[in-house]
Design a protein around this motif. Structure first.
Motif, PDB file in Angstrom:
ATOM      1  N   LEU A  73       0.848  -1.183   0.000  1.00  0.00           N
ATOM      2  CA  LEU A  73       0.000   0.000   0.000  1.00  0.00           C
ATOM      3  C   LEU A  73       0.887   1.238   0.000  1.00  0.00           C
ATOM      4  N   TYR A  74       0.629   2.138  -0.933  1.00  0.00           N
ATOM      5  CA  TYR A  74       1.358   3.399  -1.009  1.00  0.00           C
ATOM      6  C   TYR A  74       0.423   4.547  -0.664  1.00  0.00           C
ATOM      7  N   LEU A  75       0.929   5.493   0.112  1.00  0.00           N
ATOM      8  CA  LEU A  75       0.175   6.664   0.494  1.00  0.00           C
ATOM      9  C   LEU A  75       0.863   7.905  -0.044  1.00  0.00           C
ATOM     10  N   SER A  76       0.071   8.808  -0.592  1.00  0.00           N
ATOM     11  CA  SER A  76       0.572  10.111  -0.997  1.00  0.00           C
ATOM     12  C   SER A  76      -0.032  11.138  -0.054  1.00  0.00           C
ATOM     13  N   LEU A  77       0.817  11.832   0.706  1.00  0.00           N
ATOM     14  CA  LEU A  77       0.357  12.792   1.702  1.00  0.00           C
ATOM     15  C   LEU A  77       0.777  14.199   1.313  1.00  0.00           C
ATOM     16  N   ARG A  78      -0.073  15.158   1.645  1.00  0.00           N
ATOM     17  CA  ARG A  78       0.248  16.555   1.431  1.00  0.00           C
ATOM     18  C   ARG A  78       0.713  17.156   2.744  1.00  0.00           C
ATOM     19  N   SER A  79       1.714  18.019   2.692  1.00  0.00           N
ATOM     20  CA  SER A  79       2.209  18.659   3.897  1.00  0.00           C
ATOM     21  C   SER A  79       2.805  20.011   3.529  1.00  0.00           C
ATOM     22  N   LEU A  85       4.077  13.750  -0.812  1.00  0.00           N
ATOM     23  CA  LEU A  85       5.090  12.915  -0.178  1.00  0.00           C
ATOM     24  C   LEU A  85       4.597  11.474  -0.188  1.00  0.00           C
ATOM     25  N   PHE A  86       5.434  10.544  -0.647  1.00  0.00           N
ATOM     26  CA  PHE A  86       5.025   9.159  -0.784  1.00  0.00           C
ATOM     27  C   PHE A  86       5.607   8.305   0.337  1.00  0.00           C
ATOM     28  N   PHE A  87       4.764   7.361   0.808  1.00  0.00           N
ATOM     29  CA  PHE A  87       5.181   6.391   1.809  1.00  0.00           C
ATOM     30  C   PHE A  87       4.656   5.023   1.387  1.00  0.00           C
ATOM     31  N   CYS A  88       5.366   3.994   1.813  1.00  0.00           N
ATOM     32  CA  CYS A  88       4.926   2.624   1.575  1.00  0.00           C
ATOM     33  C   CYS A  88       4.650   1.969   2.919  1.00  0.00           C
TER      34      CYS A  88
END
Length: 361
Positions: A73-79, A85-88
């Protein structure tokens, strides 16, 4: 150095290094490909040949042929640090899951659309300095590397996108005020050939701005500002979204077993069955999950419903819940909640700009 010594040194240097002593390399590769990804960091410390093969395309091809791939699962977050910003989401075991940072996208857009094909996530368009972009970036999730992909013919932001049969369909996000933009209001991208082709669309849908999208049974559903639309990729036909779905679909949604799930105005999870054309509340998840009005997002991870939300404290805490959905007699849907994951994020993440992407690697 004598001639014999030099020859021996050359032979030693050129001698291939085996993966596992006493095993042929093809058998060793077959064994290594079955090892879960969570053990790869430790496995890479065993030897240089193993470390090399773990990062090779051949290794991932073997995993795919052996059906040893695992859901990621990959998450794209705004900050405030970046619009994307991408996280796995990774795990060492059932109760030890964490968010692992992914190298930043070379040019981070705002309002991009996302689609996953194979082991690649595509970031489509978005705005850069308030200008809609035609850029397409591809994240190879096998190696977490970004590469530029063929650009779209027109720039887009807040478009609808979905993958059907290995092709990516994207629509909206641009004003169809010129012939070129009207022709390319909807397009399809073939990753195999690297080509974009226009998709014929009726004039009446080209003034719509998209808020959310999902793929159900080979059809791309797109929520718009005034009435949602559906594109059937198999026959190229456009339809209007059923009034029941149009009125009840709010925010981000995901599809599990042909049912589209999202949150309603009361903060409850509901599912829409496109065959029965009816909404039903997902029961059995009242404990452990807060009631959301906005800010939560969902994904289908291995046939289970994954919900992600934020808890605002001194820093923002990201939480995930995994829910197994069962359909019982009478059409009642019941969710059985699995694990919860708290994850501290040291900058202020805004899940209002969060997107989830799921694929097997």
């Amino acid at each position: 150095m004598s001639t014999a010594a030099a020859a021996a040194a050359t032979t030693t240097t050129e001698e291939p290094q085996v993966l596992i002593p006493s095993l042929p390399d093809d058998v060793a590769l077959n064994c290594l490909a079955r090892v879960p990804r969570s053990h790869h960091p430790t496995l890479s410390l065993v030897s240089k040949p193993i470390r090399t093969v773990l990062s090779s395309p051949l290794f991932f091809t073997t995993r795919s042929l052996l059906h040893s791939t695992e859901p990621l699962l990959y998450l794209s977050l705004r900050s405030p640090l970046s619009p994307s910003l991408f996280f796995c989401l990774t795990s060492r075991h059932e109760n030890d899951r964490t968010l692992t940072p992914v190298p930043p996208i070379p040019s981070a857009p705002v309002g991009a659309a996302y689609a996953a094909v194979g082991s690649t996530i595509y970031v489509l368009g978005g705005s850069i300095n308030d200008v809609p972009s035609a850029n397409v970036w591809a994240l190879d999730c096998r190696f977490n590397r970004w590469q530029p992909a063929p650009r779209m013919p027109v720039g887009r932001e807040f478009a609808a996108a979905g993958a059907v049969d290995g092709k990516i369909y994207v629509m909206g996000g641009c004003v169809g005020d010129t012939w070129a933009r009207s022709t390319h209001w909807a397009e399809v991208f073939d990753p195999g050939t690297g080509t974009w082709e226009p998709v014929a669309s009726p004039i009446e849908v080209r003034d719509k701005w998209m808020h959310a999208s999902a793929v159900v049974d080979g059809k791309v559903y797109a929520m718009a500002d005034r009435g949602g639309i559906v594109y059937n990729a198999s026959n190229g036909e456009w339809e209007s979204v059923e009034s029941e779905l149009d009125m009840g679909w709010r925010g981000r949604a995901c599809v599990v077993d042909g049912v589209l799930y999202c949150y309603d105005y009361l903060g409850k999870i509901r599912g829409f069955d496109v065959e029965e054309k009816a909404w039903r509340e997902l029961r059995g998840v009242e404990r452990g999950l807060p009631r959301f009005l906005c800010g939560a997002t969902m994904a289908n991870v291995g046939g289970k419903l994954l919900v992600v939300w934020e808890v605002k404290r001194k820093v923002v805490e990201i939480w995930c819940a995994e829910i197994a959905v069962e359909k019982r007699e009478g059409g009642r849907e019941v969710g059985r909640q699995g694990w919860l994951l708290p994850q501290w994020v040291l900058y202020r993440a805004l899940l209002g700009g969060c997107s989830l992407m799921y694929l097997n690697v």
